[in-house]
Write an enzyme that holds these catalytic residues in place. Structure first.
Site, PDB file in Angstrom:
ATOM      1  N   HIS A  94      92.713 -17.248  -6.360  1.00  0.00           N
ATOM      2  CA  HIS A  94      93.095 -15.836  -6.380  1.00  0.00           C
ATOM      3  C   HIS A  94      91.857 -14.994  -6.015  1.00  0.00           C
ATOM      4  O   HIS A  94      90.745 -15.303  -6.435  1.00  0.00           O
ATOM      5  CB  HIS A  94      93.624 -15.442  -7.765  1.00  0.00           C
ATOM      6  CG  HIS A  94      94.224 -14.071  -7.782  1.00  0.00           C
ATOM      7  ND1 HIS A  94      93.441 -12.941  -7.828  1.00  0.00           N
ATOM      8  CD2 HIS A  94      95.503 -13.648  -7.736  1.00  0.00           C
ATOM      9  CE1 HIS A  94      94.226 -11.872  -7.804  1.00  0.00           C
ATOM     10  NE2 HIS A  94      95.487 -12.277  -7.742  1.00  0.00           N
ATOM     11  N   GLU A 143      97.929 -13.100   0.017  1.00  0.00           N
ATOM     12  CA  GLU A 143      97.599 -11.860  -0.693  1.00  0.00           C
ATOM     13  C   GLU A 143      96.420 -11.168  -0.003  1.00  0.00           C
ATOM     14  O   GLU A 143      95.258 -11.441  -0.343  1.00  0.00           O
ATOM     15  CB  GLU A 143      97.217 -12.170  -2.140  1.00  0.00           C
ATOM     16  CG  GLU A 143      98.326 -12.803  -2.941  1.00  0.00           C
ATOM     17  CD  GLU A 143      98.168 -12.535  -4.431  1.00  0.00           C
ATOM     18  OE1 GLU A 143      99.104 -12.026  -5.036  1.00  0.00           O
ATOM     19  OE2 GLU A 143      97.077 -12.815  -4.975  1.00  0.00           O
TER      20      GLU A 143
END
Ligand code: PGA
Length: 263
Positions: A96, A171
């Site tokens: 992430h 993302e």
């Protein structure tokens, strides 16, 4: 087609809000019981992981990150894959952008974490995405290619991993609301056209290397208002939701949208 909706709780609904977290997932579990075409995952903070994991059946509970070592002298280390498995948790996020930005997770560490996850049978949602600077310089494709070819493919090939053993979350960093907050600006979800282009590129790279249909989720300022736009695309297999997943009603609204998509 079944869409995946993941909720990344980050540092929220943690130990102090343990009761709230429990009520949230128990209520959500009830509401999604009869919903079709949607898989729901929640990635809570470490402190409540084992507690929540025991309470649900349909919702999948995962960690937000893992360490690559199983045990040893690693002061301050996050949870090891061995420990995660012993808690009955078989999912994790890896790479992430907030772990990359705040905790120095780099190419090599993503590879090590992935290797550790797969070795223990943990299903990773692997996050990739470019910065605004890269995007403005026209480097989005290059960044994605590099991340996939350097961080992910070597591990898939070495351990002979099949494409249904992982998901990718695209993302773009500029779209993540946490960074918008840090930079004191409004959240800026990516444009659907850009997301579809990126997803098509990601799928093409994987396909070239023998993974014809990997699942690719989109993440970055998703909310009940924009969920339909993203989920209606056949290139987008689901969403990884941050801030809108910290509230039961908004998260459930997104899940409902996903379950209504028939293609
Ligand atoms: P956001 O976070 O939905 O709040 O932008 C997404 C993420 O960090 O995965």
């Amino acid at each position: 087609m079944e869409k995946t909706i993941g909720g990344n709780w980050k540092f929220n609904l943690s130990l102090r809000e343990k009761k709230e977290a429990l009520n949230f997932i128990l209520e959500l579990e009830k509401r999604i019981k009869n919903l079709e075409r949607v898989k729901v995952k929640i990635f809570p903070a470490f402190f409540v992981l084992p507690f929540l994991a025991k309470k649900v059946k349909k919702i999948k509970i995962g960690a937000q990150d893992i360490h690559w070592e199983t045990e040893g002298s690693f002061t301050g280390a996050i949870i090891s894959p061995k420990e995660l498995i012993s808690l009955g948790i078989k999912e994790t996020l890896i790479g992430h952008s907030e772990t990359r930005f705040y905790f120095g997770v780099n190419e090599e560490k993503v590879r090590l974490k992935l290797k550790a996850a797969f070795s223990f049978g943990i299903f990773p949602t692997i996050c990739v995405g470019e910065s605004l600077k890269d995007k403005l310089k026209g480097k989005s494709k290059k960044v994605l290619e590099k991340q996939i070819e350097k961080e992910i493919l070597p591990v898939l090939e070495e351990l002979k991993i099949k494409e249904d053993c992982f998901e990718i979350a695209y993302e773009p960093i500029y779209a993540i609301s946490g960074f918008a907050k840090l930079e004191k600006r409004k959240p800026l979800p990516a444009k659907i056209k850009d997301v579809e282009t990126a997803h098509a590129q990601i799928k093409k790279i994987f396909s070239y290397y023998g993974f014809p249909k990997p699942k690719v989720l989109y993440g970055g300022s998703c909310n009940p208002k924009n969920a339909k736009k993203f989920l209606s695309s056949s290139l987008i297999d689901g969403l990884l939701v941050g801030s809108a997943s910290w509230n039961l009603e908004s998260f459930f609204d997104i899940i409902k949208v996903a379950s209504k998509i028939k293609k």
